[in-house]
Design a protein around this motif. Structure first.
Motif, PDB file in Angstrom:
ATOM      1  N   PRO A 187       0.403   4.455  32.335  1.00 21.90           N
ATOM      2  CA  PRO A 187       0.811   3.498  31.303  1.00 21.90           C
ATOM      3  C   PRO A 187      -0.161   3.507  30.136  1.00 21.90           C
ATOM      4  CG  PRO A 187      -0.201   2.361  33.150  1.00 21.90           C
ATOM      5  CD  PRO A 187      -0.112   3.794  33.545  1.00 21.90           C
ATOM      6  N   SER A 188       0.155   2.748  29.095  1.00 22.48           N
ATOM      7  CA  SER A 188      -0.725   2.653  27.932  1.00 22.48           C
ATOM      8  C   SER A 188      -2.081   2.105  28.345  1.00 22.48           C
ATOM      9  CB  SER A 188      -0.100   1.727  26.879  1.00 22.48           C
ATOM     10  OG  SER A 188       1.114   2.266  26.402  1.00 22.48           O
ATOM     11  N   GLY A 189      -3.146   2.711  27.797  1.00 23.62           N
ATOM     12  CA  GLY A 189      -4.495   2.240  28.078  1.00 23.62           C
ATOM     13  C   GLY A 189      -5.070   2.694  29.391  1.00 23.62           C
ATOM     14  N   SER A 190      -4.382   3.598  30.089  1.00 19.25           N
ATOM     15  CA  SER A 190      -4.873   4.036  31.395  1.00 19.25           C
ATOM     16  C   SER A 190      -5.886   5.171  31.300  1.00 19.25           C
ATOM     17  CB  SER A 190      -3.698   4.468  32.289  1.00 19.25           C
ATOM     18  OG  SER A 190      -2.984   5.535  31.688  1.00 19.25           O
ATOM     19  N   GLY A 191      -6.082   5.724  30.097  1.00 16.13           N
ATOM     20  CA  GLY A 191      -7.070   6.790  29.931  1.00 16.13           C
ATOM     21  C   GLY A 191      -6.488   8.185  30.036  1.00 16.13           C
ATOM     22  N   LYS A 192      -5.198   8.357  29.714  1.00 15.70           N
ATOM     23  CA  LYS A 192      -4.552   9.667  29.840  1.00 15.70           C
ATOM     24  C   LYS A 192      -5.219  10.711  28.938  1.00 15.70           C
ATOM     25  CE  LYS A 192      -0.466   8.259  28.693  1.00 15.70           C
ATOM     26  NZ  LYS A 192      -0.790   6.830  28.515  1.00 15.70           N
ATOM     27  N   THR A 193      -5.412  10.356  27.666  1.00 12.73           N
ATOM     28  CA  THR A 193      -6.004  11.310  26.733  1.00 12.73           C
ATOM     29  C   THR A 193      -7.456  11.597  27.097  1.00 12.73           C
ATOM     30  OG1 THR A 193      -4.543  10.507  24.976  1.00 12.73           O
ATOM     31  CG2 THR A 193      -6.453  11.786  24.299  1.00 12.73           C
ATOM     32  N   THR A 194      -8.181  10.572  27.526  1.00 14.70           N
ATOM     33  CA  THR A 194      -9.558  10.765  27.974  1.00 14.70           C
ATOM     34  C   THR A 194      -9.605  11.733  29.149  1.00 14.70           C
ATOM     35  OG1 THR A 194     -10.182   8.545  27.282  1.00 14.70           O
ATOM     36  CG2 THR A 194     -11.612   9.607  28.880  1.00 14.70           C
ATOM     37  N   LEU A 195      -8.716  11.531  30.106  1.00 16.89           N
ATOM     38  CA  LEU A 195      -8.676  12.399  31.277  1.00 16.89           C
ATOM     39  C   LEU A 195      -8.297  13.824  30.886  1.00 16.89           C
ATOM     40  CD1 LEU A 195      -8.802  12.905  34.286  1.00 16.89           C
ATOM     41  CD2 LEU A 195      -6.487  11.970  34.491  1.00 16.89           C
ATOM     42  N   LEU A 196      -7.309  13.957  29.999  1.00 20.45           N
ATOM     43  CA  LEU A 196      -6.916  15.288  29.551  1.00 20.45           C
ATOM     44  C   LEU A 196      -8.079  15.989  28.855  1.00 20.45           C
ATOM     45  CD1 LEU A 196      -4.658  17.370  29.329  1.00 20.45           C
ATOM     46  CD2 LEU A 196      -3.905  16.247  27.229  1.00 20.45           C
ATOM     47  N   ASN A 197      -8.826  15.248  28.047  1.00 26.27           N
ATOM     48  CA  ASN A 197     -10.016  15.804  27.409  1.00 26.27           C
ATOM     49  C   ASN A 197     -11.006  16.320  28.450  1.00 26.27           C
ATOM     50  OD1 ASN A 197     -10.560  15.998  24.538  1.00 26.27           O
ATOM     51  ND2 ASN A 197     -10.065  13.826  24.421  1.00 26.27           N
ATOM     52  N   CYS A 198     -11.218  15.540  29.497  1.00 26.42           N
ATOM     53  CA  CYS A 198     -12.163  15.945  30.533  1.00 26.42           C
ATOM     54  C   CYS A 198     -11.673  17.175  31.285  1.00 26.42           C
ATOM     55  CB  CYS A 198     -12.401  14.792  31.505  1.00 26.42           C
ATOM     56  SG  CYS A 198     -13.184  13.347  30.771  1.00 26.42           S
ATOM     57  N   LEU A 199     -10.382  17.237  31.569  1.00 25.58           N
ATOM     58  CA  LEU A 199      -9.841  18.371  32.302  1.00 25.58           C
ATOM     59  C   LEU A 199      -9.947  19.666  31.509  1.00 25.58           C
ATOM     60  CD1 LEU A 199      -6.613  16.809  33.880  1.00 25.58           C
ATOM     61  CD2 LEU A 199      -8.793  17.277  35.001  1.00 25.58           C
ATOM     62  N   THR A 200      -9.819  19.580  30.185  1.00 27.49           N
ATOM     63  CA  THR A 200      -9.879  20.799  29.374  1.00 27.49           C
ATOM     64  C   THR A 200     -11.257  21.437  29.399  1.00 27.49           C
ATOM     65  OG1 THR A 200     -10.357  19.496  27.373  1.00 27.49           O
ATOM     66  CG2 THR A 200      -8.042  20.032  27.813  1.00 27.49           C
ATOM     67  N   ALA A 201     -12.268  20.714  29.877  1.00 23.22           N
ATOM     68  CA  ALA A 201     -13.607  21.305  29.984  1.00 23.22           C
ATOM     69  C   ALA A 201     -13.624  22.446  30.995  1.00 23.22           C
ATOM     70  CB  ALA A 201     -14.623  20.236  30.382  1.00 23.22           C
ATOM     71  N   TYR A 202     -12.628  22.496  31.898  1.00 28.36           N
ATOM     72  CA  TYR A 202     -12.566  23.545  32.900  1.00 28.36           C
ATOM     73  C   TYR A 202     -11.868  24.807  32.396  1.00 28.36           C
ATOM     74  CZ  TYR A 202     -13.700  19.666  36.048  1.00 28.36           C
ATOM     75  OH  TYR A 202     -14.298  18.589  36.656  1.00 28.36           O
ATOM     76  N   ILE A 203     -11.348  24.788  31.177  1.00 22.43           N
ATOM     77  CA  ILE A 203     -10.681  25.970  30.620  1.00 22.43           C
ATOM     78  C   ILE A 203     -11.743  26.984  30.208  1.00 22.43           C
ATOM     79  CG2 ILE A 203      -9.218  26.808  28.747  1.00 22.43           C
ATOM     80  CD1 ILE A 203      -7.830  24.107  28.726  1.00 22.43           C
ATOM     81  N   ALA A 204     -11.514  28.241  30.544  1.00 22.29           N
ATOM     82  CA  ALA A 204     -12.482  29.296  30.242  1.00 22.29           C
ATOM     83  C   ALA A 204     -12.670  29.443  28.735  1.00 22.29           C
ATOM     84  CB  ALA A 204     -12.015  30.617  30.845  1.00 22.29           C
ATOM     85  N   THR A 205     -13.869  29.830  28.341  1.00 22.56           N
ATOM     86  CA  THR A 205     -14.199  29.919  26.916  1.00 22.56           C
ATOM     87  C   THR A 205     -13.524  31.090  26.221  1.00 22.56           C
ATOM     88  OG1 THR A 205     -16.196  31.180  27.470  1.00 22.56           O
ATOM     89  CG2 THR A 205     -16.426  28.787  27.229  1.00 22.56           C
ATOM     90  N   ASP A 206     -13.008  32.055  26.966  1.00 15.43           N
ATOM     91  CA  ASP A 206     -12.375  33.208  26.325  1.00 15.43           C
ATOM     92  C   ASP A 206     -10.869  33.040  26.175  1.00 15.43           C
ATOM     93  OD1 ASP A 206     -11.796  33.327  29.008  1.00 15.43           O
ATOM     94  OD2 ASP A 206     -12.112  35.493  29.202  1.00 15.43           O
ATOM     95  N   GLU A 207     -10.323  31.859  26.511  1.00 18.03           N
ATOM     96  CA  GLU A 207      -8.882  31.629  26.392  1.00 18.03           C
ATOM     97  C   GLU A 207      -8.543  31.039  25.039  1.00 18.03           C
ATOM     98  OE1 GLU A 207      -6.699  29.985  29.674  1.00 18.03           O
ATOM     99  OE2 GLU A 207      -8.398  30.239  31.019  1.00 18.03           O
ATOM    100  N   ARG A 208      -7.398  31.447  24.519  1.00 13.91           N
ATOM    101  CA  ARG A 208      -6.896  30.925  23.251  1.00 13.91           C
ATOM    102  C   ARG A 208      -6.004  29.719  23.549  1.00 13.91           C
ATOM    103  NH1 ARG A 208      -5.899  32.255  17.898  1.00 13.91           N
ATOM    104  NH2 ARG A 208      -3.798  31.820  17.104  1.00 13.91           N
ATOM    105  N   VAL A 209      -6.405  28.562  23.056  1.00 11.92           N
ATOM    106  CA  VAL A 209      -5.715  27.304  23.352  1.00 11.92           C
ATOM    107  C   VAL A 209      -5.153  26.725  22.054  1.00 11.92           C
ATOM    108  CG1 VAL A 209      -5.922  25.015  24.383  1.00 11.92           C
ATOM    109  CG2 VAL A 209      -7.371  26.879  25.203  1.00 11.92           C
TER     110      VAL A 209
END
Length: 259
Positions: free
Chosen positions: A38-60
């Motif tokens: 729901p709104s205010g649950s931290g979805k975008t924050t969590l998505l930001n944190c998850l993207t830290a696991y994407i390899a540095t050589d990938e085009r996003v």
């Protein structure tokens, strides 16, 4: 053990290491995911944190209404929607962004928030080799998220049978991560759910991890842990094996089940 994922002053409380390990393995194995809540649950924050696991050589390539995602990888292209001018011209919709980013050689596509007909184009992109694509969605449960995606595709004017739309969802979407704002104000990952397939015309899901509340401390803060559901082999086991991650996946699931 409780880890704190912190971004822009918003904390995402993560009780236990297995949830962090499983999230990382999902991304590294190229699973397509939705972050819901729901709104205010931290979805975008969590998505930001998850993207830290994407390899540095990938085009996003990211598609957003307003630039909120803060990917640190060097090969990131950020696209934003644009409202029409006073003459009603020049509008760029989220669907325009998702459709056109496919021509920009992305390895992963991340949609800040799926809220309309762009759901169809995102599923198409997920189904055409862009492993590890993700987005966020307003919903209160994985079942509601799947139903909302079907409704958004239908409202986009696609005259497709429900069975065809559900086949597309099942063939494209792998993992759903549910975020929730608890009654004590903390934000937590409360569920990681895998999309299994279709039985008849019903989409079948299974929970990999769920958050169990065990009580609260003297300050009123909720105490709990993430518990594995005892799934022997998740659906993406073979994909994890392809990336040589099956041992780490088995260890994370075993640790979660032991609690």
């Amino acid at each position: 053990m409780t880890a704190l994922l912190d971004l822009e002053g918003i904390r995402m409380d993560v009780a236990g290491r297995p949830i962090l390990t499983l999230d990382r393995l999902v991304l590294e194995a190229g699973q397509h995911g939705l972050v819901l809540g729901p709104s205010g649950s931290g979805k975008t924050t969590l998505l930001n944190c998850l993207t830290a696991y994407i390899a540095t050589d990938e085009r996003v390539i990211t598609c957003e209404d307003a630039a909120e995602l803060q990917l640190q990888q060097p090969h990131v292209v950020r696209l934003e929607t644009r409202p029409p001018n006073l003459e009603g011209q020049g509008q760029i919709t989220m669907r325009d962004l998702v459709k056109n980013c496919l021509r920009m050689r992305p390895e992963r596509i991340i949609v800040g928030e799926v809220r309309g007909p762009e759901a169809f184009d995102l599923l198409q992109a997920m189904n055409t080799g862009h492993d590890g694509s993700m987005g966020t969605l307003h919903a209160n449960s994985p079942r509601e998220a799947l139903s909302r995606m079907e409704s958004m595709i239908t409202m986009g004017g696609y005259s497709l049978p429900s069975k065809t739309i559900r086949d597309m969802i099942v063939g494209s979407l792998d993992i759903i991560v549910q975020a929730e704002r608890m009654r004590d104000g903390s934000r937590r990952i409360t569920r990681i759910t895998e999309v299994m397939g279709l039985e008849g015309e019903v989409i079948v899901t299974q929970d990999l991890l769920v958050f169990e509340i065990s009580g609260e401390d003297a300050n009123g803060k909720i105490i709990g842990r993430h518990r594995g559901t005892g799934v022997g082999r998740p659906r993406f086991w073979d994909k994890a094996k392809y990336f040589n991650l099956e041992k780490k996946l088995a260890e994370a699931l075993d640790e979660a089940e032991r609690g």
